[in-house]
Design an enzyme around this catalytic site. Structure first.
Site, PDB file in Angstrom:
ATOM      1  N   SER A  65      17.401  69.295 -12.398  1.00 33.39           N
ATOM      2  CA  SER A  65      17.272  70.407 -11.470  1.00 33.39           C
ATOM      3  C   SER A  65      17.642  69.966 -10.067  1.00 33.39           C
ATOM      4  CB  SER A  65      15.848  70.965 -11.500  1.00 33.39           C
ATOM      5  OG  SER A  65      14.937  69.928 -11.305  1.00 33.39           O
ATOM      6  N   HIS A 118      20.543  74.099 -17.080  1.00 39.09           N
ATOM      7  CA  HIS A 118      19.222  74.074 -16.449  1.00 39.09           C
ATOM      8  C   HIS A 118      18.310  75.146 -17.033  1.00 39.09           C
ATOM      9  CE1 HIS A 118      16.544  74.612 -12.714  1.00 39.09           C
ATOM     10  NE2 HIS A 118      16.106  73.616 -13.426  1.00 39.09           N
ATOM     11  N   GLU A 173      20.682  78.262 -16.282  1.00 37.91           N
ATOM     12  CA  GLU A 173      21.779  78.127 -15.327  1.00 37.91           C
ATOM     13  C   GLU A 173      22.774  77.119 -15.901  1.00 37.91           C
ATOM     14  OE1 GLU A 173      19.874  78.742 -10.858  1.00 37.91           O
ATOM     15  OE2 GLU A 173      19.329  76.922 -11.937  1.00 37.91           O
ATOM     16  N   ASN A 184      16.499  77.698  -7.608  1.00 35.99           N
ATOM     17  CA  ASN A 184      15.675  76.856  -6.742  1.00 35.99           C
ATOM     18  C   ASN A 184      16.051  76.986  -5.270  1.00 35.99           C
ATOM     19  OD1 ASN A 184      13.776  75.874  -8.505  1.00 35.99           O
ATOM     20  ND2 ASN A 184      15.034  74.139  -9.154  1.00 35.99           N
TER      21      ASN A 184
END
Ligand code: COA
Length: 671
Positions: free
Chosen positions: A132, A153, A165, A204
């Site tokens: 990540s 991800h 992702e 994120n």
């Protein structure tokens, strides 16, 4: 496709929180799985957790096969022996078409693993990392096949979170991205493509902005944690407060991820609140204490946050997120659609970040950013050039009909339990008790009836779309209204509810029902009274009344058999089981199924299409079908002939025929 080997065998390296979940998903979706980690103890524990999770899925009826069958596809592999990667791991990799790495977030560890995998995996195999925070490109550099290295991800827990992702490193090929997307889909996930390897990808990066903003509002804006969280929950409609989410997922987790992002150049304000909690080892739910306190470590109990505390300007939370999203879009990191999809599926937001922006107004977002920049002294709150350009061009969002998306003219009325939004020529009726999954109360029935009557009289509204706010269409009649009532009161409730369904069925304009999440009990009964049903892939439909000791009371026993046939209807009503959207589609209960993020747009585009048709003919079509269904074919045909004849007295027929002869689009007026 010719020449493209199908992914049959997957090696998942790392059996921790993410790795064991990914392995479980891979096995559920029919793959042979090698699950590797450094010790037998870790692997035993991972297999136990997988078994526990599979049993839970099975109990909920969400597993198509037996727990043992799925488990038997997973082979544990001890990956390290005497400080070196083991032969067992080499063998597993040599048999694999795909590797997914989920080991600790340290670049040198990952590079060593990828270099080893590169030597042992067949040349067609794709090597994916669930990192990540680390650059895909640098991980790929450790291999001789950087075009086959990709970011994949997952979100925690992988089994439940719908998003993946897929991240391109500098050299990742399009075929690799395609194959990774295909695998994620096979695992039942939805994907977004991150075209550039930026720190934090989409979710994120945006989450970090929201958390940063939450922090600033407390540290420098004189608000407290509860006020921020109440605003997030009740004003913005997030599934959780922002500090609540930090507690839920682990303050330490965010602390590490955000620090790693900063190290790679993501500009962020260093939040003291997070740092203090981190240093005090108060990580949230897992420690029993974080921003809130929990009765026992590891058990989440939703903090009670009163609605009255929602006193923060929501722009102060959403504007920085919009700024970040604008940066992503302007730099072509992802498409507008994927960015919105990512926050909806990755963070559970009810709307995409650009949809929020359009709703609040791009000018207001820019103003908020400027204000925050000045008041908090945060330079990176300088509004993104894309936002400034939009303001300059008057693309301010919904209020100007154009922002990140395009809209018709909009007029919104909020009632107690529903929202009526006119976007002429269509109107939305939105069931709006999201925290109760839009349970249908007597007030809602009354308001729906009134709204339908009013919209019927508005000649500029041609089509109605009925949908729900939040994560469900409607979980049925509000059972709290059933406590301590008399049979006669329930009979009245049922009659009024039935009257509403009849009003919908014989309404003079088409009603499209857009179903996301649950459509249960009365929710399904309302949905069945509309003309066309579109469901999102995550919809679950059912008539669970039997489980409560009664039967459907708003037409379910009548409309369901007409749609799916008596024996399927009886099975659904008698078992009370929920069925997923795809199954409902096969039965003819819904017209079609679309990905969740496309539901609104699909419904809108179908409505716009119908809105161009002649309104009187639409009404006639509806009546001929609905009344015809309830009579014999002779009466039905007679009705059809009459309606057919009557339509020839309308101006619209003249317009329709003339336009056809003149080779132009007709403009129907409903006369
Ligand atoms: N009536 C009243 N409230 C309802 C409701 C209903 N039919 N369905 C859901 N809710 C409320 C829940 O009580 C909960 O409220 P709370 O947060 O104040 O406790 C909230 O909506 C969220 O529901 P929850 O059960 O926490 O969500 P979930 O995702 O765990 O489960 C369902 C979703 C749909 C499976 C579950 O809510 C359910 O079984 N609902 C009843 C469905 C039903 O029997 N309908 C027919 C009624 S005639």
């Amino acid at each position: 496709m010719a020449g493209k080997p199908e992914v049959k065998t997957i090696t998942v390296v790392g059996a921790g929180t993410m790795g064991h979940g990914i392995a479980e998903l891979a096995a559920i979706s029919g793959h042979k799985v090698y699950l590797a980690d450094i010790s037998k103890e870790i692997l035993d524990r991972a297999l136990e957790r997988i078994k526990w999770s599979l049993e839970k899925l099975s109990q909920k009826g969400q597993l198509r096969e037996g727990v043992e069958t799925v488990l038997s596809r997973i082979t544990p592999v001890v990956s390290v022996k005497d400080g070196e990667y083991s032969e067992e791991l080499a063998k597993a990799l040599s048999e694999s078409d795909f590797m997914i790495e989920a080991i600790p977030e340290r670049l040198e560890l990952k590079q060593a693993l990828f270099s080893f995998a590169d030597k042992h995996a067949p040349s067609h195999a794709i090597l994916a990392t669930n990192t990540s925070s680390l650059p895909i490109t640098e991980i790929a550099a450790a291999t001789s096949r950087p075009e086959k290295v990709v970011g994949m991800h997952f979100f925690n827990p992988p089994v439940l979170m719908p998003l993946v992702e897929v991240i391109k490193g500098e050299k990742t090929s399009d075929e690799t991205v395609e194959a990774t997307v295909a695998l994620a889909k096979k695992m039942g996930k939805q994907t977004v493509i991150v075209k550039k390897d930026v720190p934090g990808f989409i979710v994120n990066r945006i989450l970090a902005r929201v958390m940063e903003a939450a922090c600033l509002v407390v540290e420098k804006g004189g608000k407290n944690i509860e006020e921020v969280d109440a605003t997030a929950r009740y004003t913005l409609g997030f599934p959780m407060g922002i500090f609540e989410l930090a507690d839920y997922s682990g303050i330490d987790v965010f602390y590490y991820v955000f620090n790693a992002m900063s190290e790679r150049g993501y500009k962020a304000y260093k939040c003291r609140l997070f740092e203090e909690k981190f240093n005090a080892k108060e990580f949230g739910v897992k420690s029993g204490k974080g921003f809130y306190s929990y009765p026992e470590p590891g058990r989440f109990v939703k903090p009670a946050i009163p609605r009255e505390k929602a006193t923060v300007d929501p722009l102060r939370i959403i504007a920085p997120a919009v700024n970040e999203a604008a940066w992503l879009l302007r730099n072509d990191v992802a498409t507008r659609e994927d960015i919105d999809k990512a926050v909806k599926l990755g963070l559970g937001w009810p709307k995409g970040v650009f949809e929020y922006a359009d709703e609040y107004g791009i000018d207001k977002i820019v103003e908020a950013l400027k204000r925050m920049k000045e008041e908090y002294g945060v330079d990176h709150y300088e509004p993104d050039p894309l936002l400034l350009k939009m303001v300059e061009e008057g693309k301010l969002g919904r209020k100007t009909g154009k922002g990140f998306y395009e809209y018709g003219e909009v007029e919104e009325k909020k009632m107690k339990t529903i929202i009526v939004r006119k976007e002429k020529p269509i109107a939305w009726i939105i069931l709006n008790r999201p925290d109760k999954l839009n349970a249908i109360s007597p007030t809602m029935i009354k308001e729906l009836g009134e709204a339908l009557d009013e919209l019927e009289d508005d000649n500029d509204v041609r089509v109605i779309i009925l949908t729900g706010a939040g994560r469900a269409f409607s979980a049925g009649a509000d059972v709290t209204a059933f406590a301590a009532v008399t049979p006669i009161e329930i009979a009245k409730f049922s009659r009024r509810f039935q009257e509403l369904t009849l009003k919908m069925q014989f309404y003079t304009k088409p009603i499209i029902v857009a179903i996301k999440g649950y459509a249960l009990g009365g929710g399904l009964e309302i949905a069945m009274s509309g003309d066309i049903r579109i469901a999102s892939e995550d919809a679950m439909l059912g008539q669970p009344e039997i489980n409560l000791g009664f039967i459907p009371g708003a037409g379910g026993t009548q409309r369901l058999p007409r749609l799916v046939g008596p024996s399927r209807a009886k099975e659904l009503i008698m078992t009370g089981d929920m069925i997923p959207a795809r199954e409902a589609e096969k039965m003819g209960l819904v017209n079609r199924v679309v990905p969740p993020e496309l539901l609104e747009r699909e419904a809108r585009s179908l409505a716009m299409k119908l809105a161009e048709k002649p309104p009187l003919a639409l009404m006639a079509a509806k009546y001929a079908v609905d009344y015809g269904m309830e009579s014999n074919i002779w009466s039905g045909l007679a009705l059809e002939a009459y309606l057919f004849g009557i339509l020839f007295s309308t101006e619209d027929v003249i317009e329709g025929v003339t336009a056809f002869l003149e080779k132009r689009r007709p403009k129907f007026k409903g006369r």
